[in-house]
Design an enzyme around this catalytic site. Structure first.
Site, mmCIF file in Angstrom:
data_model
loop_
_atom_site.group_PDB
_atom_site.id
_atom_site.type_symbol
_atom_site.label_atom_id
_atom_site.label_comp_id
_atom_site.label_asym_id
_atom_site.label_seq_id
_atom_site.Cartn_x
_atom_site.Cartn_y
_atom_site.Cartn_z
ATOM 1 C CE LYS A 56 23.811 33.918 -3.468
ATOM 2 N NZ LYS A 56 24.584 35.087 -2.994
ATOM 3 N NE ARG A 61 15.422 46.715 -2.426
ATOM 4 C CZ ARG A 61 14.536 45.825 -2.823
ATOM 5 N NH1 ARG A 61 13.812 46.057 -3.902
ATOM 6 N NH2 ARG A 61 14.357 44.697 -2.166
ATOM 7 C CG LEU A 80 23.117 47.035 -3.628
ATOM 8 C CD1 LEU A 80 23.344 45.982 -2.571
ATOM 9 C CD2 LEU A 80 24.446 47.581 -4.122
ATOM 10 C CE1 TYR A 86 20.214 32.885 -3.551
ATOM 11 C CE2 TYR A 86 20.401 30.547 -3.026
ATOM 12 C CZ TYR A 86 20.701 31.873 -2.740
ATOM 13 O OH TYR A 86 21.485 32.171 -1.655
#
Length: 225
Positions: A135, A8, A36, A131
């Site tokens: 993953k 970005r 993204l 998070y």
């Protein structure tokens, strides 16, 4: 290699590209501005890469972030952003990279997902539980990609690289730009550096064509979890 680095905010990539050029490296780093979390921007980027550079031979899905949003009290917005970047963007880029390889009969391409040790164990800290879930998804997606590439009878490879603590901007963003908290994370032990991950990428890419490295798990020696 010609490397298209997308983000970005491309300021740092532009600075790195200039450094690479002045150092006389044989490859080229090309900055490209892309959010993204926005599929339209991702598709536009792949279209530009096709026009300017013919296509993608190696796709490295490096973007990832964590918000401090626990499972029992977190904000949906933070969860959604983690899914958008850590899971969906990775999947969209992989799909588009594979399309690009297939169109050009590239049979020795590579898809490398920068995963995390958080994709292999859940640490006892509520601020990273969601998070870790994203993953774990990357771990499953990479194996799924490998299987689908085999079903497609290609020799394109898929690999995860799963680092522990790396000294980057990650902790600053995770702790909402609380410089003191972020600095404490990186000062507590001798962390991995971005260059260590780049070396792992180079190692994976340089493996003989018949060797598929599924996952590289790497931590700082002093990291406990």
């Amino acid at each position: 290699m010609r490397v298209v680095g997308c983000a970005r905010n491309v300021d740092k990539i532009e600075k790195l590209a200039a450094e690479c050029q002045s150092a006389g490296y044989s490859g080229t780093l090309i900055p490209y501005k892309c959010d993204l979390s926005n599929e339209e921007e991702i598709l536009s980027m792949f279209s530009a890469i096709k026009t300017l550079h013919k296509g993608v031979d190696v796709c490295i899905n490096n973007a990832g972030l964590a918000h401090n949003e626990p499972l029992l009290s977190g904000k949906t917005e933070g969860w959604r952003n983690m899914i958008d970047v850590n899971v969906l963007a990775l999947s969209i880029c992989t799909r588009e990279a594979y399309k690009s390889m297939k169109e050009r009969n590239v049979d020795d391409g590579h898809i490398i997902n920068i995963n995390s040790m958080g994709g292999h164990r859940v640490v006892s800290s509520a601020d990273v539980h969601f998070y870790c879930a994203t993953k774990y998804a990357v771990t499953a997606l990479t194996e799924g990609i490998r299987q689908e590439l085999r079903e497609a009878n290609t020799h394109i490879r898929a690999t995860c690289i799963s680092p522990g603590i790396v000294e980057t901007e990650f902790a600053f963003r995770h702790h909402n730009n609380d410089a003191e908290k972020a600095a404490a994370v990186y000062e507590s032990i001798k962390c991995l550096k971005a260059e260590d991950i780049a070396s792992a990428v180079t190692f994976v890419l340089s493996a003989p064509p018949h060797v598929q490295i599924g996952d590289v798990q790497m931590r700082p020696v002093e990291q406990v979890s």
